[in-house]
Enzyme design. Structure first.
Site, PDB file in Angstrom:
ATOM      1  N   LYS A 104      24.719  50.879  26.790  1.00 27.76           N
ATOM      2  CA  LYS A 104      25.972  50.967  27.559  1.00 27.76           C
ATOM      3  C   LYS A 104      27.128  50.720  26.623  1.00 27.76           C
ATOM      4  O   LYS A 104      27.117  49.753  25.839  1.00 27.76           O
ATOM      5  CB  LYS A 104      25.965  49.887  28.662  1.00 27.76           C
ATOM      6  N   LYS A 140      27.469  52.857  21.689  1.00 25.57           N
ATOM      7  CA  LYS A 140      28.861  53.300  21.537  1.00 25.57           C
ATOM      8  C   LYS A 140      28.848  54.714  20.995  1.00 25.57           C
ATOM      9  O   LYS A 140      27.886  55.123  20.353  1.00 25.57           O
ATOM     10  CB  LYS A 140      29.606  52.402  20.540  1.00 25.57           C
ATOM     11  N   GLY A 179      34.730  55.049  28.853  1.00 29.52           N
ATOM     12  CA  GLY A 179      35.904  55.308  28.026  1.00 29.52           C
ATOM     13  C   GLY A 179      36.122  54.273  26.942  1.00 29.52           C
ATOM     14  O   GLY A 179      35.487  53.217  26.915  1.00 29.52           O
ATOM     15  N   ASP A 180      36.997  54.586  26.041  1.00 29.38           N
ATOM     16  CA  ASP A 180      37.506  53.671  25.015  1.00 29.38           C
ATOM     17  C   ASP A 180      38.808  54.333  24.538  1.00 29.38           C
ATOM     18  O   ASP A 180      39.397  55.138  25.279  1.00 29.38           O
ATOM     19  CB  ASP A 180      36.480  53.487  23.882  1.00 29.38           C
ATOM     20  N   THR A 224      39.430  45.646  32.205  1.00 36.10           N
ATOM     21  CA  THR A 224      39.455  45.028  30.869  1.00 36.10           C
ATOM     22  C   THR A 224      40.697  44.154  30.715  1.00 36.10           C
ATOM     23  O   THR A 224      40.613  42.994  30.289  1.00 36.10           O
ATOM     24  CB  THR A 224      39.408  46.101  29.762  1.00 36.10           C
TER      25      THR A 224
HETATM   26  P1  NDP Z   1      43.879  53.637  24.897  1.00 38.64           P
HETATM   27  O1  NDP Z   1      43.597  54.887  24.202  1.00 38.64           O
HETATM   28  O2  NDP Z   1      44.143  53.658  26.365  1.00 38.64           O
HETATM   29  O3  NDP Z   1      45.099  52.877  24.216  1.00 38.64           O
HETATM   30  C1  NDP Z   1      45.076  52.506  22.879  1.00 38.64           C
HETATM   31  C2  NDP Z   1      46.404  51.901  22.515  1.00 38.64           C
HETATM   32  O4  NDP Z   1      46.316  51.336  21.221  1.00 38.64           O
HETATM   33  C3  NDP Z   1      47.528  52.906  22.474  1.00 38.64           C
HETATM   34  O5  NDP Z   1      48.732  52.287  22.780  1.00 38.64           O
HETATM   35  C4  NDP Z   1      47.469  53.369  21.022  1.00 38.64           C
HETATM   36  O6  NDP Z   1      48.680  53.924  20.544  1.00 38.64           O
HETATM   37  C5  NDP Z   1      47.155  52.068  20.310  1.00 38.64           C
HETATM   38  N1  NDP Z   1      46.432  52.353  19.083  1.00 38.64           N
HETATM   39  C6  NDP Z   1      45.278  53.035  18.948  1.00 38.64           C
HETATM   40  N2  NDP Z   1      44.914  53.139  17.678  1.00 38.64           N
HETATM   41  C7  NDP Z   1      45.865  52.513  16.982  1.00 38.64           C
HETATM   42  C8  NDP Z   1      46.054  52.278  15.609  1.00 38.64           C
HETATM   43  N3  NDP Z   1      45.188  52.736  14.688  1.00 38.64           N
HETATM   44  N4  NDP Z   1      47.146  51.558  15.240  1.00 38.64           N
HETATM   45  C9  NDP Z   1      48.022  51.106  16.166  1.00 38.64           C
HETATM   46  N5  NDP Z   1      47.880  51.296  17.501  1.00 38.64           N
HETATM   47  C10 NDP Z   1      46.828  51.993  17.887  1.00 38.64           C
HETATM   48  O7  NDP Z   1      42.645  52.680  24.578  1.00 38.64           O
HETATM   49  P2  NDP Z   1      42.165  51.352  25.322  1.00 38.64           P
HETATM   50  O8  NDP Z   1      43.321  50.625  25.894  1.00 38.64           O
HETATM   51  O9  NDP Z   1      41.042  51.725  26.211  1.00 38.64           O
HETATM   52  O10 NDP Z   1      41.540  50.536  24.115  1.00 38.64           O
HETATM   53  C11 NDP Z   1      42.291  49.594  23.347  1.00 38.64           C
HETATM   54  C12 NDP Z   1      41.346  48.633  22.673  1.00 38.64           C
HETATM   55  O11 NDP Z   1      40.586  47.932  23.659  1.00 38.64           O
HETATM   56  C13 NDP Z   1      40.313  49.253  21.730  1.00 38.64           C
HETATM   57  O12 NDP Z   1      40.048  48.345  20.680  1.00 38.64           O
HETATM   58  C14 NDP Z   1      39.076  49.372  22.616  1.00 38.64           C
HETATM   59  O13 NDP Z   1      37.904  49.431  21.858  1.00 38.64           O
HETATM   60  C15 NDP Z   1      39.192  48.070  23.390  1.00 38.64           C
HETATM   61  N6  NDP Z   1      38.463  47.999  24.664  1.00 38.64           N
HETATM   62  C16 NDP Z   1      38.641  48.935  25.641  1.00 38.64           C
HETATM   63  C17 NDP Z   1      37.979  48.800  26.833  1.00 38.64           C
HETATM   64  C18 NDP Z   1      38.200  49.744  27.970  1.00 38.64           C
HETATM   65  O14 NDP Z   1      37.639  49.512  29.040  1.00 38.64           O
HETATM   66  N7  NDP Z   1      39.001  50.774  27.830  1.00 38.64           N
HETATM   67  C19 NDP Z   1      37.014  47.708  27.071  1.00 38.64           C
HETATM   68  C20 NDP Z   1      36.975  46.721  25.996  1.00 38.64           C
HETATM   69  C21 NDP Z   1      37.657  46.898  24.848  1.00 38.64           C
HETATM   70  P3  NDP Z   1      48.822  55.521  20.444  1.00 38.64           P
HETATM   71  O15 NDP Z   1      48.968  55.989  21.844  1.00 38.64           O
HETATM   72  O16 NDP Z   1      50.035  55.723  19.602  1.00 38.64           O
HETATM   73  O17 NDP Z   1      47.580  56.032  19.776  1.00 38.64           O
HETATM   74  O1  2IT Z   2      34.497  48.223  24.370  1.00 35.03           O
HETATM   75  C1  2IT Z   2      34.147  48.276  25.552  1.00 35.03           C
HETATM   76  O2  2IT Z   2      33.560  47.341  26.104  1.00 35.03           O
HETATM   77  C2  2IT Z   2      34.466  49.495  26.315  1.00 35.03           C
HETATM   78  N1  2IT Z   2      35.113  50.402  25.780  1.00 35.03           N
HETATM   79  C3  2IT Z   2      33.980  49.650  27.725  1.00 35.03           C
HETATM   80  C4  2IT Z   2      32.555  50.122  27.741  1.00 35.03           C
HETATM   81  C5  2IT Z   2      32.006  50.468  29.093  1.00 35.03           C
HETATM   82  O3  2IT Z   2      30.849  50.933  29.102  1.00 35.03           O
HETATM   83  O4  2IT Z   2      32.652  50.283  30.123  1.00 35.03           O
END
Ligand code: NDP
Ligand code: 2IT
Length: 460
Positions: A104, A140, A179-180, A224
């Protein structure tokens, strides 16, 4: 602090030697994969106390096995752009560990994606998922496809091509992506449609983060970000610090950031800054979340445009400067290694009380050491951002039972899960002699579940 833990006795010295050997093998076997090395180094060192107390893990070669993915799939993703030109990207899925449930973990679409990034994320996911208490293993995936500037039809064609290979490796009881970065509701919709078409049946539980109209769970979008803030509440409560009235900085402006900001604001604290990959905005009156949602969720614009709607706010080019803004609580919610040692020192100098990682591995190892050695309350990613995958598991449960829970029910379960993760981390840290160190606590608590399951399942 993590890397320089003292070897108090013979057993600890042996455990240290064991983890050093494993780390060296990982570096040798996976050359040039610096993010993967970093994630492995952090975990291995924090496991020294449990390895020293329980020789059974070494006896069963748990570390040798746990650092090696069960399977890595790498594939070509050809697609046709709006100009009729053929483009080729690279797709990945790492199926890291299935000891406690089907693989997952999310899918990331970002140009920086490579084997190292996917392996670090998959490795972290193993322990995070174990902490949720749900029956999910670690995986992943993703692609180096850059969604920026692509039309909706290009996104759809790419996503369908990606699924045309991925489908043969996944399934509701095999591997369940979500998603991520760069993969949200729209992409999950296209992925699900293509999977369903190829398979010729509706297997709702094959993906999570689906739309509410076709098997998604209420509160998954928020999970999250909300979960990270619930975790912060637990950390603060334990020290008698109020969240209400505090000043918060949240990096990023994507899914995790937006819902972290929403929950912080609901709880009466003020978020003064957020960012994207180009720069950050500072609004001393508190960020207007409706504007951020409009720009990012609806119009797909840059955060810079916030100042057009709110001229009193400032926009600063470049994203690392966000950590120089004085705050009580910092929530890195963008990407890996966005807080380095210098940024951490700056946060400490400005009096930060708590840091919780909404993103995966946003703090470098040196930054983590700065926080821990300055008594900053520190919630590591595996614990603090586990709410997203936890609600994904609740989505799977709803799909299996063909029942949909209300927003309040899911949110209440999420809240309980986050409290429980906090308690497990606190207790494990105490039990192994590192009271208050949630990095060691979370890593040990997650590891123990997976390692014990691996032992009883034999050498596989
Ligand atoms: P999104 O794509 O929705 O948003 C990512 C955000 O981070 C955007 O504002 C983006 O800016 C910015 N960003 C991405 N890459 C970079 C970079 N290299 N340098 C600076 N800013 C950056 O992603 P999420 O919100 O889903 O994910 C954000 C983080 O949270 C990641 O580390 C992900 O692995 C983690 N995560 C996500 C989960 C989820 O359920 N979605 C669960 C647990 C962890 P821009 O639009 O300019 O690219
Ligand atoms: O980093 C993470 O935990 C996620 N992007 C969510 C993974 C998921 O299966 O909901």
């Amino acid at each position: 602090m993590l890397l320089t833990m003292e070897a108090k006795d013979e057993a600890t010295r042996n455990a240290k030697e064991y983890v050093n050997e494993i780390y060296e093998t990982v570096v040798k076997r996976n050359p040039h994969e610096s993010e993967f090395h970093q994630a492995v180094l952090e975990i291995l060192h924090s496991l020294v106390p449990i390895l020293a107390k329980n020789p059974i893990y070494q006896k069963h070669s748990i570390l040798e096995r746990i650092v090696e993915p069960e399977r890595i799939i790498s594939f070509r993703v050809p697609w046709v752009d709006d100009q009729g030109k053929v483009q080729v990207n690279r797709g990945f899925r790492v199926q890291f560990n299935s000891a406690i449930g089907p693989y997952k973990g999310g899918l990331r679409f970002h140009p920086s994606v490579n084997a190292s990034i996917i392996k670090f994320l998959g490795f972290e996911q193993i322990y995070k998922n174990a902490l949720t208490g749900q029956p999910i293993g670690g995986g992943k995936g993703g692609s180096d496809f850059d969604p920026k500037g692509k039309s909706d039809m290009e996104i759809m064609r790419f996503t369908q091509s990606f699924m045309t290979e991925l489908y043969r490796h996944i399934g509701p009881d095999i591997d369940v992506p979500a998603g991520d970065i760069g993969v949200g509701g729209r992409e999950i919709g296209y992925l699900f449609g293509q999977y369903k078409r190829i398979r010729g049946g509706n297997e709702a539980g094959v993906l999570t983060g689906k739309g509410i109209g076709y098997g998604g769970s209420l509160a998954r979008t928020e999970a999250t970000g909300y979960g990270t803030v619930y975790f912060v509440q637990e950390m603060l409560q334990d020290k008698g610090i109020e969240l209400e009235g505090s000043t918060v900085v949240v990096s990023g402006s994507g899914n995790v950031s937006i819902y972290a900001i929403e929950k912080v604001q609901q709880l009466g604290a003020q978020v003064v800054a957020c960012s994207d990959s180009n720069g950050y905005i500072y609004d001393k009156n508190g960020i207007n979340l409706d504007t951020v949602k409009r720009l990012k969720e609806v119009e797909g614009k840059r955060i810079k445009e916030y100042v057009e709607a709110h001229p009193h706010a400032e926009y600063v080019e470049g994203c690392t400067g966000i950590w120089s803004i004085p705050c009580d609580i910092a929530l890195p919610c963008a990407t890996q290694n966005e807080i380095d040692e210098e940024a951490a020192k700056q946060l400490v100098a400005n009096g930060v009380k708590a840091v919780a990682e909404g993103a995966n591995m946003p703090s470098t190892l040196e930054a983590v050491d700065v926080f821990l050695s300055n008594d900053v309350l520190f919630g590591p990613a595996k614990a603090a951002n586990a709410g997203g995958v936890a609600v994904s598991a609740l989505e799977m449960a709803q799909n299996s039972s063909r029942i949909a829970w209300s927003f309040e029910e899911v949110d209440a379960k999420l809240h309980d899960i986050m409290k429980n993760i906090y308690q497990q981390s606190v207790q494990a840290a105490e039990e192994y002699g590192y009271a208050g160190n949630l990095v060691i606590g979370a890593n040990i608590a997650g590891f123990k579940k997976v390692a014990d399951a691996m032992i009883v399942q034999g050498v596989i």
